[in-house]
Design a protein around this motif. Structure first.
Motif, mmCIF file in Angstrom:
data_model
loop_
_atom_site.group_PDB
_atom_site.id
_atom_site.type_symbol
_atom_site.label_atom_id
_atom_site.label_comp_id
_atom_site.label_asym_id
_atom_site.label_seq_id
_atom_site.Cartn_x
_atom_site.Cartn_y
_atom_site.Cartn_z
ATOM 1 N N GLN A 20 34.317 24.884 -9.331
ATOM 2 C CA GLN A 20 34.036 26.204 -8.772
ATOM 3 C C GLN A 20 34.983 26.610 -7.650
ATOM 4 O O GLN A 20 35.073 27.780 -7.316
ATOM 5 N N HIS A 114 29.206 17.524 -11.949
ATOM 6 C CA HIS A 114 28.616 18.831 -11.651
ATOM 7 C C HIS A 114 28.990 19.813 -12.775
ATOM 8 O O HIS A 114 29.962 20.557 -12.662
ATOM 9 N N PHE A 115 28.273 19.756 -13.859
ATOM 10 C CA PHE A 115 28.375 20.674 -15.021
ATOM 11 C C PHE A 115 29.607 20.489 -15.910
ATOM 12 O O PHE A 115 29.538 20.771 -17.092
ATOM 13 N N ASN A 158 24.478 16.480 -11.114
ATOM 14 C CA ASN A 158 23.912 17.722 -10.614
ATOM 15 C C ASN A 158 23.110 18.418 -11.709
ATOM 16 O O ASN A 158 23.621 18.659 -12.811
ATOM 17 N N GLU A 159 21.883 18.748 -11.425
ATOM 18 C CA GLU A 159 21.028 19.585 -12.276
ATOM 19 C C GLU A 159 21.119 19.252 -13.764
ATOM 20 O O GLU A 159 21.491 20.094 -14.587
ATOM 21 N N HIS A 220 17.433 20.664 -10.215
ATOM 22 C CA HIS A 220 17.126 22.090 -10.040
ATOM 23 C C HIS A 220 15.619 22.254 -10.165
ATOM 24 O O HIS A 220 15.034 21.962 -11.193
ATOM 25 N N ASN A 280 17.589 21.085 -5.548
ATOM 26 C CA ASN A 280 18.324 22.359 -5.543
ATOM 27 C C ASN A 280 17.288 23.446 -5.782
ATOM 28 O O ASN A 280 16.657 23.483 -6.844
ATOM 29 N N TYR A 282 16.324 27.632 -5.593
ATOM 30 C CA TYR A 282 16.770 29.023 -5.441
ATOM 31 C C TYR A 282 15.654 30.053 -5.544
ATOM 32 O O TYR A 282 15.611 30.995 -4.774
ATOM 33 N N TRP A 306 17.455 37.453 -8.674
ATOM 34 C CA TRP A 306 16.520 36.335 -8.525
ATOM 35 C C TRP A 306 15.565 36.642 -7.371
ATOM 36 O O TRP A 306 16.004 37.132 -6.309
ATOM 37 N N GLU A 332 20.927 21.753 -2.554
ATOM 38 C CA GLU A 332 21.416 23.141 -2.651
ATOM 39 C C GLU A 332 20.289 24.089 -2.289
ATOM 40 O O GLU A 332 19.147 23.912 -2.711
ATOM 41 N N TRP A 367 24.180 26.344 -0.063
ATOM 42 C CA TRP A 367 25.083 26.642 -1.185
ATOM 43 C C TRP A 367 25.503 28.081 -1.094
ATOM 44 O O TRP A 367 24.687 28.965 -1.212
ATOM 45 N N GLU A 374 31.476 31.462 -9.941
ATOM 46 C CA GLU A 374 30.071 31.323 -10.331
ATOM 47 C C GLU A 374 29.942 31.252 -11.858
ATOM 48 O O GLU A 374 29.452 32.171 -12.513
ATOM 49 N N TRP A 375 30.429 30.180 -12.435
ATOM 50 C CA TRP A 375 30.279 29.864 -13.864
ATOM 51 C C TRP A 375 30.494 31.088 -14.756
ATOM 52 O O TRP A 375 31.562 31.663 -14.737
ATOM 53 N N PHE A 383 28.072 33.636 -3.003
ATOM 54 C CA PHE A 383 27.042 32.820 -2.344
ATOM 55 C C PHE A 383 27.521 32.270 -0.987
ATOM 56 O O PHE A 383 26.766 31.631 -0.272
HETATM 57 C C1 BGC Z 1 24.478 25.135 -9.446
HETATM 58 C C2 BGC Z 1 25.684 25.760 -8.766
HETATM 59 C C3 BGC Z 1 25.619 27.269 -8.878
HETATM 60 C C4 BGC Z 1 24.358 27.756 -8.194
HETATM 61 C C5 BGC Z 1 24.167 29.259 -8.203
HETATM 62 C C6 BGC Z 1 23.178 25.853 -9.119
HETATM 63 O O1 BGC Z 1 22.343 25.844 -10.237
HETATM 64 O O2 BGC Z 1 24.406 23.775 -9.142
HETATM 65 O O3 BGC Z 1 26.837 25.239 -9.345
HETATM 66 O O4 BGC Z 1 26.735 27.899 -8.356
HETATM 67 O O5 BGC Z 1 23.242 27.201 -8.840
HETATM 68 O O6 BGC Z 1 24.000 29.742 -9.494
#
Ligand code: BGC
Length: 429
Positions: A20, A114-115, A158-159, A220, A280, A282, A306, A332, A367, A374-375, A383
């Motif tokens: 990223q 990480h992904f 990660n996640e 997550h 993590n 959110y 979100w 995160e 984070w 962002e993927w 962020f």
């Molecule tokens: C991931 C991050 C991502 C963030 C925001 C998390 O699920 O680990 O790589 O940037 O969420 O979407």
């Protein structure tokens, strides 16, 4: 506005992941995804935040902000560009970076996965192929041999739940599969990889003479609620959603307890396979039927749409603690806020939850340190505590970054800080 003090043991940090932020023409699965035009935007992983070249500047920014600990990942496809071939230069580059952060007084927390996967690994079936576990573990061995004298804190994966559901249940992450049986297989294989990596990292560092190793995953976690609080059917949907998305995953990875639909493919014994609970967090999902990810019109939302629901962090910490009583590391926690118009309010609300927590919380990694890639949405979702102009790569600490800096300096939010940074800010609906 009210101030509050933070728990004494809590270290304050920030996080990123290699793909990223680094940029560069690296053969990992997400860059391949970009080449296949599967992102929502035309941005390129080759640019990102150019951290591969600017790592020193970024560490200097962190040091100036007083960041106490930095969670980052190393890119497997850089370290092992071809199966079994390890790139000593890439390893030396990461060593320089880690040495410098330590010199600056920043404690590294290293994420191994990480992904992103190397493309060659994905071609062999990735984590959907049980015999590939040993390939991942070989890479883990090289990483610990290379960085183990510098790093005591590790996140293995990660996640895994996001990786598996987004990649194998038709959600648009690579490899773009849509097959629930594969989700189960990937999660079962990854759980085994984590358990073996947990044991291996401890064993290797112990042989190096270290006793302070800390290993975990970053899971997550979502808060869940029914759309209609009176609906028994919806309550059942909440239980099923939670079970499949996080409970069953936590039990397998953290405790070696494999429950349906996951499978214990390696004959793993029940135990404790983490030194901290990496969370993590959110947002919250509202649910009518299992798997729903709904938001209510009346709730505040970030620029991703979100729900902003800071108290959910306390709910998910309790859930995980019930599965495995270990201290929490918030690996995160962040918010998508393109103009930095409510990030300081979010920090104020989110850290207030930790200030009141009955469960011991040892780390908080905001984070993300920087605006980054962002993927699926590339450079369009911000962020960061630090603004990145992707054209010029100029970094500017945002107002929320200055607020975080003062929080770290005081290990508290004083009334005066709250008045200066937070008063008058609002979330949007
Ligand atoms: C991931 C991050 C991502 C963030 C925001 C998390 O699920 O680990 O790589 O940037 O969420 O979407």
């Amino acid at each position: 506005m009210n101030g509050y003090r933070l728990p004494k043991r809590l270290m304050l940090g920030a996080g990123t992941s290699s793909a990223q932020i680094e940029g560069g023409a690296v053969d990992h699965t997400w860059r391949e995804w970009e080449k296949k035009k599967r992102l929502h935007v035309n941005d390129s992983f080759t640019r990102a935040a150019d951290h591969w070249e600017r790592w020193k500047e970024d560490i200097d920014i962190m040091a100036a902000m007083g960041i106490e600990t930095y969670r980052f990942s190393i890119e497997w496809a850089r370290i092992e560009p071809k199966a079994g071939v390890f790139d000593e230069e890439a390893i030396a580059h990461y060593r320089r970076e880690i040495e410098y952060m330590i010199e600056c007084g920043i404690r590294p927390c290293l994420t191994l996965h990480h992904f992103t996967d190397p493309v060659w690994f994905a071609r062999r079936g990735g984590f959907a192929e049980p015999s590939n576990a040993k390939t991942f573990l070989r890479y883990v061995g090289v990483a610990v041999r290379s960085f183990g004298d510098l790093v005591s804190d590790y996140v293995t994966i990660n996640e895994p739940n996001v990786y598996a559901y987004m990649g194998y249940a038709g959600q648009g992450f690579p490899p773009g599969d849509n097959n629930l049986l594969k989700v189960q297989r990937v999660l079962s294989v990854m759980a085994g990889c984590h358990i073996r990596a947990y044991e291996k990292i401890h064993r290797m560092r112990e042989r190096m003479g270290f006793r302070d190793t800390r290993v975990g995953i970053a899971l997550h976690m979502r808060a869940f609620a029914t759309m209609n609080p009176l609906s028994a059917v919806q309550s059942r949907s909440v239980v099923i959603s939670k079970w499949c998305f996080q409970d069953v995953v936590a039990k397998a990875f953290l405790r070696g307890t494999f429950m349906p639909p996951l499978q214990n493919m390696g004959g793993f014994k029940a135990g404790v396979y983490c030194d901290f609970l990496g969370v993590n967090y959110y947002t919250r999902n509202h649910v009518i039927k299992p798997g729903d990810d709904l938001t209510r019109p009346q709730d505040p939302k970030d620029d991703y749409g979100w729900e902003i629901y800071p108290q959910g962090l306390s709910e998910v910490m309790k859930e995980l603690y019930a599965i495995c009583p270990r201290p929490v590391w918030v690996t995160e926690s962040g918010i998508c806020d393109d103009n930095d118009s409510f990030r300081s309010l979010f920090l104020y609300d989110q850290l207030a939850v930790l200030a009141k927590s009955e469960i011991s919380v040892e780390r908080y990694y905001y984070w993300s340190l920087l605006d980054n890639f962002e993927w699926l949405d590339g450079e369009t979702k911000r962020f960061g505590l630090v603004h990145v102009d992707f054209e010029t790569q100029k970094r500017t600490v945002k107002r929320s970054g200055l607020f975080y800096q003062e929080i770290i300096r005081n290990h508290a939010v004083t009334e005066d800080m709250a008045d200066r940074y937070v008063k008058g800010l609002n979330y949007h609906l």
